[in-house]
Write a protein that holds these residues in place. Sequence first.
Motif, PDB file in Angstrom:
ATOM      1  N   THR A   8       7.943  33.930  17.766  1.00  0.00           N
ATOM      2  CA  THR A   8       8.601  32.709  17.311  1.00  0.00           C
ATOM      3  C   THR A   8       7.575  31.700  16.839  1.00  0.00           C
ATOM      4  N   LEU A   9       6.456  31.619  17.568  1.00  0.00           N
ATOM      5  CA  LEU A   9       5.378  30.719  17.172  1.00  0.00           C
ATOM      6  C   LEU A   9       4.830  31.112  15.813  1.00  0.00           C
ATOM      7  N   ALA A  10       4.640  32.411  15.596  1.00  0.00           N
ATOM      8  CA  ALA A  10       4.109  32.877  14.321  1.00  0.00           C
ATOM      9  C   ALA A  10       5.040  32.541  13.178  1.00  0.00           C
ATOM     10  N   LEU A  11       6.343  32.715  13.412  1.00  0.00           N
ATOM     11  CA  LEU A  11       7.321  32.391  12.380  1.00  0.00           C
ATOM     12  C   LEU A  11       7.353  30.900  12.100  1.00  0.00           C
ATOM     13  N   ALA A  12       7.288  30.122  13.165  1.00  0.00           N
ATOM     14  CA  ALA A  12       7.387  28.664  13.017  1.00  0.00           C
ATOM     15  C   ALA A  12       6.258  28.107  12.173  1.00  0.00           C
ATOM     16  N   THR A  13       5.096  28.736  12.252  1.00  0.00           N
ATOM     17  CA  THR A  13       3.958  28.231  11.483  1.00  0.00           C
ATOM     18  C   THR A  13       4.119  28.488   9.995  1.00  0.00           C
ATOM     19  N   ASN A  14       5.074  29.354   9.630  1.00  0.00           N
ATOM     20  CA  ASN A  14       5.208  29.730   8.232  1.00  0.00           C
ATOM     21  C   ASN A  14       6.515  29.282   7.602  1.00  0.00           C
ATOM     22  N   ILE A  15       7.359  28.601   8.359  1.00  0.00           N
ATOM     23  CA  ILE A  15       8.618  28.128   7.809  1.00  0.00           C
ATOM     24  C   ILE A  15       8.379  26.844   7.035  1.00  0.00           C
ATOM     25  N   ALA A  16       8.822  26.817   5.825  1.00  0.00           N
ATOM     26  CA  ALA A  16       8.613  25.615   5.010  1.00  0.00           C
ATOM     27  C   ALA A  16       9.354  24.442   5.622  1.00  0.00           C
ATOM     28  N   VAL A  17       8.713  23.312   5.603  1.00  0.00           N
ATOM     29  CA  VAL A  17       9.313  22.112   6.172  1.00  0.00           C
ATOM     30  C   VAL A  17      10.508  21.682   5.346  1.00  0.00           C
ATOM     31  N   GLY A  18      10.508  22.067   4.086  1.00  0.00           N
ATOM     32  CA  GLY A  18      11.599  21.649   3.217  1.00  0.00           C
ATOM     33  C   GLY A  18      11.023  21.003   1.974  1.00  0.00           C
ATOM     34  N   THR A  19      11.761  21.100   0.908  1.00  0.00           N
ATOM     35  CA  THR A  19      11.281  20.560  -0.347  1.00  0.00           C
ATOM     36  C   THR A  19      11.681  19.110  -0.486  1.00  0.00           C
ATOM     37  N   SER A  20      10.692  18.274  -0.704  1.00  0.00           N
ATOM     38  CA  SER A  20      10.953  16.862  -0.893  1.00  0.00           C
ATOM     39  C   SER A  20      11.355  16.612  -2.338  1.00  0.00           C
ATOM     40  N   THR A  21      12.131  15.594  -2.532  1.00  0.00           N
ATOM     41  CA  THR A  21      12.541  15.245  -3.870  1.00  0.00           C
ATOM     42  C   THR A  21      11.321  14.835  -4.686  1.00  0.00           C
ATOM     43  N   TRP A  22      11.194  15.409  -5.861  1.00  0.00           N
ATOM     44  CA  TRP A  22      10.036  15.136  -6.697  1.00  0.00           C
ATOM     45  C   TRP A  22      10.053  13.693  -7.167  1.00  0.00           C
ATOM     46  N   PHE A  23       8.912  13.072  -7.163  1.00  0.00           N
ATOM     47  CA  PHE A  23       8.820  11.677  -7.524  1.00  0.00           C
ATOM     48  C   PHE A  23       8.622  11.513  -9.020  1.00  0.00           C
ATOM     49  N   SER A  24       8.776  10.302  -9.495  1.00  0.00           N
ATOM     50  CA  SER A  24       8.793  10.049 -10.928  1.00  0.00           C
ATOM     51  C   SER A  24       7.438  10.251 -11.585  1.00  0.00           C
ATOM     52  N   LYS A  25       6.362  10.022 -10.879  1.00  0.00           N
ATOM     53  CA  LYS A  25       5.033  10.188 -11.452  1.00  0.00           C
ATOM     54  C   LYS A  25       4.351  11.432 -10.888  1.00  0.00           C
ATOM     55  N   ALA A  26       3.703  12.173 -11.776  1.00  0.00           N
ATOM     56  CA  ALA A  26       3.009  13.380 -11.341  1.00  0.00           C
ATOM     57  C   ALA A  26       1.754  13.010 -10.547  1.00  0.00           C
ATOM     58  N   ALA A  27       1.279  13.965  -9.742  1.00  0.00           N
ATOM     59  CA  ALA A  27       0.130  13.714  -8.878  1.00  0.00           C
ATOM     60  C   ALA A  27      -1.100  13.304  -9.683  1.00  0.00           C
ATOM     61  N   TYR A  28      -1.302  13.916 -10.839  1.00  0.00           N
ATOM     62  CA  TYR A  28      -2.510  13.638 -11.620  1.00  0.00           C
ATOM     63  C   TYR A  28      -2.545  12.216 -12.183  1.00  0.00           C
ATOM     64  N   ASN A  29      -1.417  11.515 -12.154  1.00  0.00           N
ATOM     65  CA  ASN A  29      -1.409  10.128 -12.624  1.00  0.00           C
ATOM     66  C   ASN A  29      -2.318   9.242 -11.782  1.00  0.00           C
ATOM     67  N   LYS A  30      -2.582   9.681 -10.548  1.00  0.00           N
ATOM     68  CA  LYS A  30      -3.429   8.901  -9.642  1.00  0.00           C
ATOM     69  C   LYS A  30      -4.845   9.462  -9.542  1.00  0.00           C
ATOM     70  N   TRP A  31      -5.122  10.516 -10.294  1.00  0.00           N
ATOM     71  CA  TRP A  31      -6.447  11.125 -10.227  1.00  0.00           C
ATOM     72  C   TRP A  31      -7.496  10.256 -10.913  1.00  0.00           C
ATOM     73  N   HIS A  32      -8.711  10.367 -10.405  1.00  0.00           N
ATOM     74  CA  HIS A  32      -9.850   9.721 -11.045  1.00  0.00           C
ATOM     75  C   HIS A  32     -10.116  10.429 -12.381  1.00  0.00           C
ATOM     76  N   GLU A  33     -10.707   9.707 -13.292  1.00  0.00           N
ATOM     77  CA  GLU A  33     -11.008  10.285 -14.607  1.00  0.00           C
ATOM     78  C   GLU A  33     -11.848  11.555 -14.485  1.00  0.00           C
ATOM     79  N   ASN A  34     -12.779  11.564 -13.530  1.00  0.00           N
ATOM     80  CA  ASN A  34     -13.601  12.758 -13.329  1.00  0.00           C
ATOM     81  C   ASN A  34     -12.770  13.952 -12.878  1.00  0.00           C
ATOM     82  N   GLU A  35     -11.722  13.687 -12.109  1.00  0.00           N
ATOM     83  CA  GLU A  35     -10.861  14.778 -11.650  1.00  0.00           C
ATOM     84  C   GLU A  35     -10.047  15.360 -12.802  1.00  0.00           C
ATOM     85  N   LEU A  36      -9.606  14.498 -13.693  1.00  0.00           N
ATOM     86  CA  LEU A  36      -8.878  14.970 -14.873  1.00  0.00           C
ATOM     87  C   LEU A  36      -9.773  15.872 -15.713  1.00  0.00           C
ATOM     88  N   GLU A  37     -11.013  15.448 -15.938  1.00  0.00           N
ATOM     89  CA  GLU A  37     -11.964  16.257 -16.696  1.00  0.00           C
ATOM     90  C   GLU A  37     -12.261  17.573 -15.977  1.00  0.00           C
TER      91      GLU A  37
END
Length: 281
Positions: A8-37
């Motif tokens: 049960t412990l092994a299974l519990a570690t692999n069960i997805a917590v659930g999908t959160s509603t996607w937000f309006s801005k993508a993750a890369y919108n907050k990335w540093h310019e160096n990260e984009l490059e």
Amino acid sequence: MRLRSLFTLALATNIAVGTSTWFSKAAYNKWHENELERWLSDNDIPYPTPADRKDLENLVQKNWDNYAVAPYKNWDTEKLTSYLKSKGTETKGTAEASKDSLISQVQSQWYETEDKAQHAWIDTKDWILDTWSESTLKSFADKHGIPVPQPRKRDTLLQQVRSNYQSVAKKAGQAASYPGNWLYETWSESDLKEWLDVHGFPAPQLTTRDKLIATVRRNSRIAYLKSQDQLDAAAARANAAYGTLTDKIVEAWGDSQLKEFCDKNGINGRCCMLCIGSAFS
């Protein structure tokens, strides 16, 4: 109920917590310019130099879906067919099946939904360290003075390194969303090549250390998803195997017998370690 609890412990570690509603801005919108490059460079996407942040962000946005969310859209027919076979799906010959048809099949059986893939990039520390070996986690912890309680087992190391990930990056003045080479500073070239080999990615030929790191970084998400899929399959086999036993028999087993049971039923790697954790504590 010893083995049932461990499974049960092994299974519990692999069960997805659930999908959160996607937000309006993508993750890369907050990335540093160096990260984009860095992301564009890792994926061999040319970009102008010099370029302002907006140009870089637009270029990442244009390629994001095909590289970060649904990377299989860039695969050739051989790789698409191989993936489907690994999922137990037989396909017609590649000459008969169109690439679009194969992509559609892969999409329906991909490791995660597009929404979950988008959400995963909000905080890479939640998964980018999971495929590290125990030795690379130890080296990172030692290098950055991260205290790890004894015994220093892999799961404890992973937890501590993940907890200190952001502070290490901040102390070094580095961006952490799409991390640079600082994250792999303690890895040798052989560590990098071994990781690629273990996870089924070809190492670039006549390569440099920077190219090896880029290849590891670029493929880390897929490697993580693949390892989680294997853990889920192992846990399912464990449950099926357990169904043939009685609690009374299992309670009488020692740790070595539990390990032998896991080995015989193909329950290997981290799942096996979780299932028989008491044998290694």
